[in-house]
Design a protein around this motif. Sequence first.
Motif, short mmCIF file in Angstrom:
data_model
loop_
_atom_site.label_atom_id
_atom_site.label_comp_id
_atom_site.label_asym_id
_atom_site.label_seq_id
_atom_site.Cartn_x
_atom_site.Cartn_y
_atom_site.Cartn_z
N SER A 26 0.99 -1.12 -0.02
CA SER A 26 0.13 0.00 -0.04
C SER A 26 0.88 1.31 -0.01
O SER A 26 1.79 1.34 0.73
CB SER A 26 -0.85 -0.11 1.28
N ASP A 27 0.70 2.06 -0.90
CA ASP A 27 1.34 3.27 -1.03
C ASP A 27 0.32 4.49 -0.31
O ASP A 27 -0.67 4.78 -0.92
CB ASP A 27 1.65 3.66 -2.42
N ALA A 28 0.72 4.93 1.10
CA ALA A 28 0.11 5.85 1.57
C ALA A 28 -0.22 7.17 0.97
O ALA A 28 -1.35 7.89 1.18
CB ALA A 28 0.36 6.26 3.12
N LYS A 29 0.89 7.66 0.18
CA LYS A 29 0.89 9.01 -0.30
C LYS A 29 -0.07 8.99 -1.55
O LYS A 29 -0.79 10.24 -1.73
CB LYS A 29 2.34 9.36 -0.82
N THR A 30 -0.29 7.79 -2.24
CA THR A 30 -1.21 7.87 -3.46
C THR A 30 -2.42 7.16 -3.12
O THR A 30 -3.47 7.15 -3.96
CB THR A 30 -0.25 7.23 -4.48
N ASN A 31 -2.65 6.72 -2.02
CA ASN A 31 -3.63 5.86 -1.61
C ASN A 31 -3.98 4.62 -2.65
O ASN A 31 -5.37 4.53 -2.70
CB ASN A 31 -4.94 6.78 -1.22
N GLU A 32 -3.06 4.04 -3.04
CA GLU A 32 -3.10 2.94 -4.07
C GLU A 32 -2.45 1.70 -3.22
O GLU A 32 -1.57 1.78 -2.66
CB GLU A 32 -2.45 3.31 -5.20
N GLU A 33 -3.01 0.49 -3.70
CA GLU A 33 -2.78 -0.84 -3.41
C GLU A 33 -2.50 -1.86 -4.51
O GLU A 33 -2.81 -1.48 -5.42
CB GLU A 33 -4.04 -1.34 -2.31
N GLU A 34 -1.40 -2.38 -4.46
CA GLU A 34 -0.91 -3.49 -5.17
C GLU A 34 -0.98 -4.86 -4.55
O GLU A 34 -0.54 -4.91 -3.20
CB GLU A 34 0.28 -3.29 -6.00
N ILE A 35 -1.59 -5.74 -5.15
CA ILE A 35 -1.95 -7.08 -4.49
C ILE A 35 -1.41 -8.33 -5.37
O ILE A 35 -1.95 -8.22 -6.79
CB ILE A 35 -3.47 -7.30 -4.16
#
Length: 167
Positions: free
Chosen positions: A133-142
């Motif tokens: 999870s990238d807190a700065k961009t609010n994106e998740e990769e799974i």
Amino acid sequence: MKKMVILILGLIMLAACSQKNVSYEGTPLKIAVIGEIPEYDNDRVTFEEISLEKFKEDSAHIAKNYNAVMITPLAFDKASKDTYSAVYHKANMPIIFFDSKKRHYPFVEKGMSYASASSDSFNDGSHTTLYVSDAKTNEEEIWTFLLENDDDLPALYTSIFEKIEAL
């Protein structure tokens, strides 16, 4: 006859030992483990046990000093409590939910615990989930990793380590 028995026993022991080796040859990795340290060996991968509390309190330091955090079934009940979901979202590092049939959802979704999550709704045959999870961009990769049978565990570890290296 005695030599034959010794030879057979030696082959059995060699086969048992070789299953514990993982054939990862990439960049050296240091992985923090919450739960049980894996029994698989590779000279290029170091496992160090940490507590869930330490990860929560000092996730920035852990992200700087480890390539990933692995959470194993021994810690699933506690790790899926709502108090830790923000930690996973802000960690900015790969988190491995090892052998989680319910993938990453019970850990990152508030109001859901590992015990309460329906395994039927999440069961897609995956064995392990790698979550970033990238807190700065609010994106998740799974990424999910499948396991056909326990004999394939070394290959599963290799795939996970290669993915971590690529990130």
